[in-house]
Write an enzyme that holds these catalytic residues in place. Structure first.
Site, PDB file in Angstrom:
ATOM      1  N   LYS A 173       0.828  -1.207   0.000  1.00  0.00           N
ATOM      2  CA  LYS A 173       0.000   0.000   0.000  1.00  0.00           C
ATOM      3  C   LYS A 173       0.868   1.264   0.000  1.00  0.00           C
ATOM      4  CE  LYS A 173      -2.753   2.928   2.924  1.00  0.00           C
ATOM      5  NZ  LYS A 173      -3.228   3.239   4.263  1.00  0.00           N
ATOM      6  N   ASN A 174       1.858   1.329   0.886  1.00  0.00           N
ATOM      7  CA  ASN A 174       2.639   2.562   1.027  1.00  0.00           C
ATOM      8  C   ASN A 174       3.489   2.844  -0.204  1.00  0.00           C
ATOM      9  OD1 ASN A 174       1.532   3.044   3.529  1.00  0.00           O
ATOM     10  ND2 ASN A 174       3.222   2.122   4.667  1.00  0.00           N
ATOM     11  N   ARG A 194      -5.009  10.399   2.913  1.00  0.00           N
ATOM     12  CA  ARG A 194      -3.718  10.918   3.345  1.00  0.00           C
ATOM     13  C   ARG A 194      -2.704  10.952   2.192  1.00  0.00           C
ATOM     14  NH1 ARG A 194      -1.859  14.012   7.487  1.00  0.00           N
ATOM     15  NH2 ARG A 194       0.384  14.005   7.332  1.00  0.00           N
ATOM     16  N   ASP A 210      -5.780   7.987   8.919  1.00  0.00           N
ATOM     17  CA  ASP A 210      -5.914   7.360  10.234  1.00  0.00           C
ATOM     18  C   ASP A 210      -5.873   8.382  11.349  1.00  0.00           C
ATOM     19  OD1 ASP A 210      -6.073   4.811   9.305  1.00  0.00           O
ATOM     20  OD2 ASP A 210      -3.941   4.393   9.485  1.00  0.00           O
ATOM     21  N   ASP A 224       4.402   0.770  11.692  1.00  0.00           N
ATOM     22  CA  ASP A 224       3.135   0.148  11.324  1.00  0.00           C
ATOM     23  C   ASP A 224       2.962  -1.257  11.887  1.00  0.00           C
ATOM     24  OD1 ASP A 224       2.254   2.340   9.975  1.00  0.00           O
ATOM     25  OD2 ASP A 224       2.761   1.607   7.982  1.00  0.00           O
ATOM     26  N   MET A 226       6.742   7.577  17.055  1.00  0.00           N
ATOM     27  CA  MET A 226       6.354   8.487  15.977  1.00  0.00           C
ATOM     28  C   MET A 226       4.941   9.032  16.102  1.00  0.00           C
ATOM     29  SD  MET A 226       8.183   6.857  12.625  1.00  0.00           S
ATOM     30  CE  MET A 226       9.881   6.294  12.676  1.00  0.00           C
TER      31      MET A 226
END
Length: 435
Positions: free
Chosen positions: A22-23, A97, A121, A320, A342
């Site tokens: 996904k990223n 995002r 998110d 993640d 983070m």
């Protein structure tokens, strides 16, 4: 609001193949705007966030042709820049995002890029300063409409420069790189992110004619070019999904094979799970997780102190996966401190695990101590609401290991990051129903 009903306590078995990352997809898809020529991308995950971005590109005027499962051809030869100022774009862009990464390629090729303040998110503050400071360093003018929360950058011609990023932001680095490849002269980016997905973007851009050196390091040098051409690209498997399936196998004492994981791009992930006592075997490019009949034991540090697992920029541990690590630790032998540096809200789902019987102390918004049950006390089924993508899957793993039938609401959050997850889990023996 969608719902999963999960009957826990069943052993799973078989093979599962991770989706495309996904990223990576959110970066690679935006890069198609850098050229009027055709770009073909393979292994695109069929998930909500990625499909939203593809729809945004189509609304911008990108011609899109589906060639097969996960395979699309894109041609950005007739872009409607006026769409960026429309109310529709302000609405659609706000819900994703990843839409922030449209700005770099649009600025580079068309001299302007706009974006509404993106959502995503609810995991804490994720600022955009790195993105826009990079564009300003390249010579862009920044403007911000506070009433509409609408950002914009404009430049007649970007000019290469040296910049030291204040944080090694993955999306920030990607955005600046996409702007710099068409800038005039040389751009040097120090403290650049170097995640495999960013490396994939740079390799793809180089195949398109860009001149990027230092790929894989935190010092990138980019010689600007006048134009880029087309290419074909295949995305990596999703490392977060791979970590999720390792955790699922351990928590349910299941024997699983995770197919085609691209081992060399997993970084610390196998090592971290091994520190939890989870056996992982490399079989070619697959991960084999045996049935952990006798459970798994967390390693202590060599001086006997409690192990701490914390996130860090690559090649450190990805943030993640910390929620998955936390869930897996609830049934380990031993104790673990999770330090989520983070994001300040990502551990707030632990109250749901405590309701299920987990022994967790939330020390503050960033740290949680887990005391493992060693499977002597199973988690208990309950009703939960998924707060975000990663916490949602962590709760799903907890439910699959729990005694009884659990309910998870707001599963749209999970669908944003995991493709067809219920069907894929049913294929390996999970008792899960989508309502």
């Amino acid at each position: 609001m969608g719902t999963f009903k999960i009957e826990g306590g069943h052993r799973l078995s078989g093979e599962i193949t991770p989706q495309g990352a996904k990223n990576e997809a959110l970066q690679i898809l935006c890069a198609v705007l850098l050229t009027p020529e055709e770009v073909t991308i393979n292994n695109i995950p069929d998930i909500v966030d990625v499909n939203k971005l593809i729809s945004l590109l189509e609304d911008l005027g990108v011609k899109i042709q589906k060639k097969g499962k996960g395979s699309y051809a894109f041609r950005a030869d007739d872009i409607n820049i006026d769409y960026l100022q429309s109310d529709q774009f302000k609405e659609d862009g706000r819900g994703l995002r990843g839409s922030i990464m449209l700005v770099g390629p649009l600025l580079a090729r068309f001299g302007k890029g706009y974006i509404p303040k993106p959502g995503g998110d609810k995991i804490g503050r994720r600022r955009l300063d790195t993105h826009f400071e990079g564009f300003i360093n390249l010579g862009a003018t920044f403007r911000y409409n506070r009433e509409e929360h609408f950002y914009g950058v404009e430049a007649k011609k970007l000019k290469g420069t040296y910049m030291l990023l204040d944080e090694a932001s993955v999306t920030g680095t990607a955005n600046i790189v996409m702007a710099a490849v068409l800038a005039e002269g040389k751009t040097t980016i120090y403290n650049a992110a170097c995640e495999p997905y960013l490396q994939q973007l740079c390799k793809m851009l180089n195949r398109m004619g860009a001149k990027i050196s230092g790929v894989g390091s935190n010092l990138l040098e980019i010689e600007g070019v006048n134009s880029l051409g087309g290419t074909e690209h295949r995305m990596l498997p999703d490392m977060i999904e791979i970590g999720s399936w390792i955790g699922l196998a351990a928590m349910t004492k299941s024997e699983l094979t995770i197919k085609s994981v691209s081992w060399n791009d997993l970084g610390q992930i196998p090592n971290v799970f091994q520190k939890l006592g989870i056996q992982i075997e490399r079989r070619g490019d697959d991960i084999y997780v045996p049935e952990h009949k006798d459970g798994y034991q967390i390693q202590n540090y060599i001086d006997g102190s409690i192990l701490t697992i914390a996130d860090a920029p690559w090649p450190g541990m990805t943030p993640d996966l910390l929620s998955i690590i936390l869930v897996v630790a609830t049934q380990a032998r031993g104790e673990l401190l999770i330090h989520q540096k983070m994001f300040e809200s990502r551990l707030f789902f632990v109250d749901k695990l405590i309701d299920m019987g987990a022994k967790i102390i939330l020390c503050d918004p960033h740290r949680a101590t887990v005391i493992g049950h060693d499977f002597k006390s199973t988690l208990k089924a309950t009703t939960m609401v998924s707060p975000d993508i990663r916490a949602g899957v962590s709760l799903l793993i907890a439910a699959l290991s729990a005694k009884g039938t659990s309910t998870i609401h707001n599963i749209e959050q999970i669908d944003r990051g995991y493709e067809d997850i219920d069907n894929r889990l049913r294929a390996i023996g999970a008792k899960i129903v989508r309502l």
